[in-house]
Design an enzyme around this catalytic site. Sequence first.
Site, PDB file in Angstrom:
ATOM      1  CE  LYS A 183      -1.414   2.921   2.748  1.00  0.00           C
ATOM      2  NZ  LYS A 183      -1.272   3.972   1.981  1.00  0.00           N
ATOM      3  CD  GLU A 258      13.994   0.519   8.270  1.00  0.00           C
ATOM      4  OE1 GLU A 258      14.781   1.395   9.077  1.00  0.00           O
ATOM      5  OE2 GLU A 258      14.705  -0.373   8.241  1.00  0.00           O
ATOM      6  CB  CYS A 292      13.596   8.680   7.521  1.00  0.00           C
ATOM      7  SG  CYS A 292      14.656   7.727   6.427  1.00  0.00           S
ATOM      8  CD  GLU A 389      11.587  12.472  10.909  1.00  0.00           C
ATOM      9  OE1 GLU A 389      10.405  12.620  11.276  1.00  0.00           O
ATOM     10  OE2 GLU A 389      12.413  12.231  10.151  1.00  0.00           O
TER      11      GLU A 389
HETATM   12  N1  LIG Z   1      13.204   5.040   8.780  1.00  0.00           N
HETATM   13  C1  LIG Z   1      12.940   4.845   7.466  1.00  0.00           C
HETATM   14  O1  LIG Z   1      13.671   4.139   6.646  1.00  0.00           O
HETATM   15  C2  LIG Z   1      11.946   6.072   6.944  1.00  0.00           C
HETATM   16  C3  LIG Z   1      12.106   6.197   5.325  1.00  0.00           C
HETATM   17  C4  LIG Z   1      11.120   7.156   4.826  1.00  0.00           C
HETATM   18  C5  LIG Z   1      10.325   7.851   5.838  1.00  0.00           C
HETATM   19  N2  LIG Z   1      10.491   7.677   7.249  1.00  0.00           N
HETATM   20  C6  LIG Z   1       9.678   8.320   7.772  1.00  0.00           C
HETATM   21  O2  LIG Z   1       8.356   8.703   7.581  1.00  0.00           O
HETATM   22  C7  LIG Z   1       7.759   9.986   7.856  1.00  0.00           C
HETATM   23  C8  LIG Z   1       7.191  10.849   6.828  1.00  0.00           C
HETATM   24  O3  LIG Z   1       6.438   9.692   5.962  1.00  0.00           O
HETATM   25  P1  LIG Z   1       4.897   9.959   5.880  1.00  0.00           P
HETATM   26  O4  LIG Z   1       4.516  11.202   6.456  1.00  0.00           O
HETATM   27  O5  LIG Z   1       4.262   9.199   4.719  1.00  0.00           O
HETATM   28  O6  LIG Z   1       4.486   9.112   7.192  1.00  0.00           O
HETATM   29  P2  LIG Z   1       3.281   8.521   7.623  1.00  0.00           P
HETATM   30  O7  LIG Z   1       3.502   7.568   8.589  1.00  0.00           O
HETATM   31  O8  LIG Z   1       2.223   9.349   7.750  1.00  0.00           O
HETATM   32  O9  LIG Z   1       2.573   7.651   6.485  1.00  0.00           O
HETATM   33  C9  LIG Z   1       3.570   6.591   5.980  1.00  0.00           C
HETATM   34  C10 LIG Z   1       2.434   5.535   5.238  1.00  0.00           C
HETATM   35  O10 LIG Z   1       1.585   5.154   6.203  1.00  0.00           O
HETATM   36  C11 LIG Z   1       0.046   5.139   5.772  1.00  0.00           C
HETATM   37  N3  LIG Z   1      -0.756   5.567   7.113  1.00  0.00           N
HETATM   38  C12 LIG Z   1      -0.963   6.604   7.736  1.00  0.00           C
HETATM   39  N4  LIG Z   1      -1.855   6.279   8.861  1.00  0.00           N
HETATM   40  C13 LIG Z   1      -2.088   4.865   8.654  1.00  0.00           C
HETATM   41  C14 LIG Z   1      -2.877   4.097   9.650  1.00  0.00           C
HETATM   42  N5  LIG Z   1      -3.637   4.510  10.562  1.00  0.00           N
HETATM   43  N6  LIG Z   1      -2.920   2.833   9.221  1.00  0.00           N
HETATM   44  C15 LIG Z   1      -2.065   2.195   8.393  1.00  0.00           C
HETATM   45  N7  LIG Z   1      -1.696   3.220   7.517  1.00  0.00           N
HETATM   46  C16 LIG Z   1      -1.229   4.275   7.543  1.00  0.00           C
HETATM   47  C17 LIG Z   1       0.134   6.244   4.907  1.00  0.00           C
HETATM   48  O11 LIG Z   1      -0.855   6.312   3.946  1.00  0.00           O
HETATM   49  C18 LIG Z   1       1.507   6.001   4.508  1.00  0.00           C
HETATM   50  O12 LIG Z   1       1.403   4.971   3.120  1.00  0.00           O
HETATM   51  C19 LIG Z   1       8.764  10.529   8.438  1.00  0.00           C
HETATM   52  O13 LIG Z   1       8.629  10.458   9.774  1.00  0.00           O
HETATM   53  C20 LIG Z   1      10.161   9.754   8.020  1.00  0.00           C
HETATM   54  O14 LIG Z   1      11.129  10.100   9.052  1.00  0.00           O
HETATM   55  C21 LIG Z   1      11.124   6.781   7.575  1.00  0.00           C
HETATM   56  O1  LIG Z   2      13.698   8.351   3.806  1.00  0.00           O
HETATM   57  C1  LIG Z   2      14.263   7.514   4.198  1.00  0.00           C
HETATM   58  C2  LIG Z   2      15.126   6.831   3.173  1.00  0.00           C
HETATM   59  C3  LIG Z   2      16.370   7.322   2.692  1.00  0.00           C
HETATM   60  C4  LIG Z   2      17.293   6.503   2.025  1.00  0.00           C
HETATM   61  O2  LIG Z   2      17.150   5.660   1.861  1.00  0.00           O
HETATM   62  O3  LIG Z   2      18.432   7.251   2.092  1.00  0.00           O
END
Ligand SMILES: NC(=O)c1ccc[n+]([C@@H]2O[C@H](COP(=O)([O-])OP(=O)(O)OC[C@H]3O[C@@H](n4cnc5c(N)ncnc54)[C@H](O)[C@@H]3O)[C@@H](O)[C@H]2O)c1
Ligand SMILES: O=CCCC(=O)O
Length: 486
Positions: A183, A258, A292, A389
């Site tokens: 998804k 992640e 992230c 963040e």
């Molecule tokens: N650690 C990593 O590898 C990594 C990589 C990329 C992004 N991130 C983190 O992601 C965040 C930004 O991304 P975002 O705003 O899309 O995050 P988000 O958590 O809002 O959304 C991520 C995903 O979760 C889904 N989602 C949201 N609410 C949900 C629920 N209640 N149930 C199931 N799915 C749900 C969204 O539709 C989306 O597909 C930042 O905090 C960033 O640091 C982490």
């Molecule tokens: O946002 C997180 C992923 C970024 C990366 O893979 O370097």
Amino acid sequence: MSIQLKYPALLKQGVAWLAGAWVGADSGATLTVTNPATAQPIAEVPLMGRVETERAIAAAAEPQKAWRSLTAKDRAARLKAWFALIMQHQDDLARILTAEQGKPLAEARGEIAYGASFIEWFAEEAKRVYGEVIPAPQGDRRLLVLKQPIGVTAAITPWNFPTAMITRKVGPALAAGCAMIVKPAEQTPLSALALAVLAEEAGIPGGVFQVITGDPREIGGAICDSPVVTKLSFTGSTEVGRILMRQSADTIKKLSLELGGNAPFIVFDDADLDAAVDGAIASKYRNAGQTCVCANRLFVQDGVFDAFAQKLADRVAKLEVGDGFTDGITQGPLIDEAALSKVESHVGDAIAKGARLVSGGKRHALGGTFYEPTVLADVSPDALMFREETFGPVAPLFRFKTDEEVIELANRTEFGLASYFYSRDIGRIWRVAEALEYGMVGVNTGIISNEVAPFGGVKQSGLGREGSHHGIDEYLEIKYVAMAGL
Ligand SMILES: NC(=O)c1ccc[n+]([C@@H]2O[C@H](COP(=O)([O-])OP(=O)(O)OC[C@H]3O[C@@H](n4cnc5c(N)ncnc54)[C@H](O)[C@@H]3O)[C@@H](O)[C@H]2O)c1
Ligand SMILES: O=CCCC(=O)O
């Protein structure tokens, strides 16, 4: 708006990839995907929910059994074919990515190659899922360890890396012999659907890889409730990670999480300052700071603070903000109005708490969700951006005096994803690398991600590792076989 693709079949309209067929939502409802640079609609995707998700899960069970029965070499061959198709269509995939996510086209091309590298890497790793023979405590026994695919898996992915955050999960899942339902984020489903077009062409069976779009809560709820789905891999915010972890408790699902970061980027007084500025630009302003692993807090030692701030501001002044499709652009828009408001409020809060504005600091003259690349000096650890963040193009510089002080400041967070520091003293390098409570440490570099290294965090930044030879273990179960009476 036309994205102008050489292979227009990559851009799907109104359909998702469920059970080996391109279908709409049962209700016919759709979600509009817009270009964050122009606010113009690009495409509609199905607004699916629980019922379609349950159908996808049911459609994965039998194909997964057939897929796991293939030899690793056969699975690897399909994955390699998929990798080759992704690279063949790199330009088109990058155009779709820029259109829905906003990052500059050159960065989007980079993400496609980075994303594809996980498919290639795990195609190779599929053939290296080795077991063990353990010396037995009794002479008539042989003790074996087998590694088997965990089964039907699911992935929920974010908007900031619409391709790479999917391939980093699907690559190891399929290599291990699992099926995966993805998804993607509502903002960026088109890259995921384009990957599905190419997966089909590569001969990956429909039920083995599916992409469903729609309501996050309904789809996430159906995935978490299902006993058929034995593993969920999530990339996104810590807040949503917690929700999914709670929801997965009833079915004791294996989880990879992640989550968010709050990366420190430390510049010691013995650092090569020009190299540190290069690293800060790469780490902080990549994807307009929406990464992230982006440097979130830059700690600079007293003796080099002013020199570093000046050099960084000079480089930031050369960043070109605009539509990612325009040549020479190095920073695109933020993903949406909420992201822009968060950046604005963090900057306002830091200034109210005593920070000095060195450059930028406001919405860009282009309007929309564009924000000026910003540098703030002498930011207080009381500022919001110390704890959260910012996820935007803002570099807050914090001043420090001693190694002990900066290690304490760097670790003063519930997050533990990426960290960076610049120094040329080998003793200090070892001490600091070992003291930082982070899953990843970049020493004299601002870019650490690649397919061969284990990516992941500690503390509330998550569970598990992606990429590297460790990444495939997340999709394997260990089975112990005791053979007695020999
Ligand atoms: N650690 C990593 O590898 C990594 C990589 C990329 C992004 N991130 C983190 O992601 C965040 C930004 O991304 P975002 O705003 O899309 O995050 P988000 O958590 O809002 O959304 C991520 C995903 O979760 C889904 N989602 C949201 N609410 C949900 C629920 N209640 N149930 C199931 N799915 C749900 C969204 O539709 C989306 O597909 C930042 O905090 C960033 O640091 C982490
Ligand atoms: O946002 C997180 C992923 C970024 C990366 O893979 O370097």
